[in-house]
Scaffold this motif. Sequence first.
Motif, mmCIF file in Angstrom:
data_model
loop_
_atom_site.group_PDB
_atom_site.id
_atom_site.type_symbol
_atom_site.label_atom_id
_atom_site.label_comp_id
_atom_site.label_asym_id
_atom_site.label_seq_id
_atom_site.Cartn_x
_atom_site.Cartn_y
_atom_site.Cartn_z
ATOM 1 N N GLU A 106 0.737 -1.148 0.013
ATOM 2 C CA GLU A 106 -0.039 -0.129 -0.071
ATOM 3 C C GLU A 106 1.017 1.252 0.089
ATOM 4 O O GLU A 106 2.136 1.300 0.587
ATOM 5 N N TYR A 107 0.356 2.322 -0.724
ATOM 6 C CA TYR A 107 1.242 3.542 -0.746
ATOM 7 C C TYR A 107 1.044 4.195 0.783
ATOM 8 O O TYR A 107 0.002 4.349 1.290
ATOM 9 N N GLY A 108 2.149 4.878 1.204
ATOM 10 C CA GLY A 108 2.244 5.386 2.374
ATOM 11 C C GLY A 108 3.467 6.160 2.545
ATOM 12 O O GLY A 108 4.088 6.380 1.713
ATOM 13 N N GLU A 109 3.805 6.514 3.827
ATOM 14 C CA GLU A 109 4.756 7.586 4.103
ATOM 15 C C GLU A 109 6.307 6.566 4.425
ATOM 16 O O GLU A 109 5.877 6.028 5.479
ATOM 17 N N THR A 110 7.148 6.732 3.721
ATOM 18 C CA THR A 110 8.543 6.020 4.199
ATOM 19 C C THR A 110 9.104 6.764 5.405
ATOM 20 O O THR A 110 8.456 7.800 6.000
ATOM 21 N N GLU A 111 10.259 6.292 5.964
ATOM 22 C CA GLU A 111 10.863 6.789 6.987
ATOM 23 C C GLU A 111 11.363 8.244 6.998
ATOM 24 O O GLU A 111 11.782 9.050 7.754
ATOM 25 N N LYS A 112 11.650 8.386 5.774
ATOM 26 C CA LYS A 112 12.124 9.719 5.312
ATOM 27 C C LYS A 112 11.128 10.739 5.062
ATOM 28 O O LYS A 112 11.584 11.932 4.207
ATOM 29 N N GLY A 113 9.922 10.435 5.328
ATOM 30 C CA GLY A 113 8.780 11.358 4.814
ATOM 31 C C GLY A 113 8.220 11.504 3.419
ATOM 32 O O GLY A 113 7.557 12.183 3.062
ATOM 33 N N ARG A 114 8.953 10.596 2.601
ATOM 34 C CA ARG A 114 8.571 10.641 1.170
ATOM 35 C C ARG A 114 7.579 9.507 0.866
ATOM 36 O O ARG A 114 7.306 8.520 1.757
#
Length: 97
Positions: free
Chosen positions: A63-71
């Motif tokens: 699923e699309y979401g925020e990675t740890e770097k905020g991207r």
Amino acid sequence: MATMVKNPLSNELKVATEIYGCHERGEKVWLGKLQASLNGEISKNTVSAALDTLFDWGIIKAEYGETEKGRAGRLLMISNESTPMIKELYEKYWKNR
């Protein structure tokens, strides 16, 4: 002289157990992070091919979401039906690698 014991898991199951392990540690996982964590164990191309196979088999989902770097990123996870099997393989063959 100790000999290396070959891990019996296929590349696909190594990728799946690594995804499971990341979730066990409370970490999000996406392609780049997965490739980095398996560096030296499996090539980037092999990780990508394994992901395609795991999606086809229904073992993983994304699923699309925020990675740890905020991207924004495509976050990988084990499907509900496959979790017991992947957990067992993780505990037996991957957790203490």
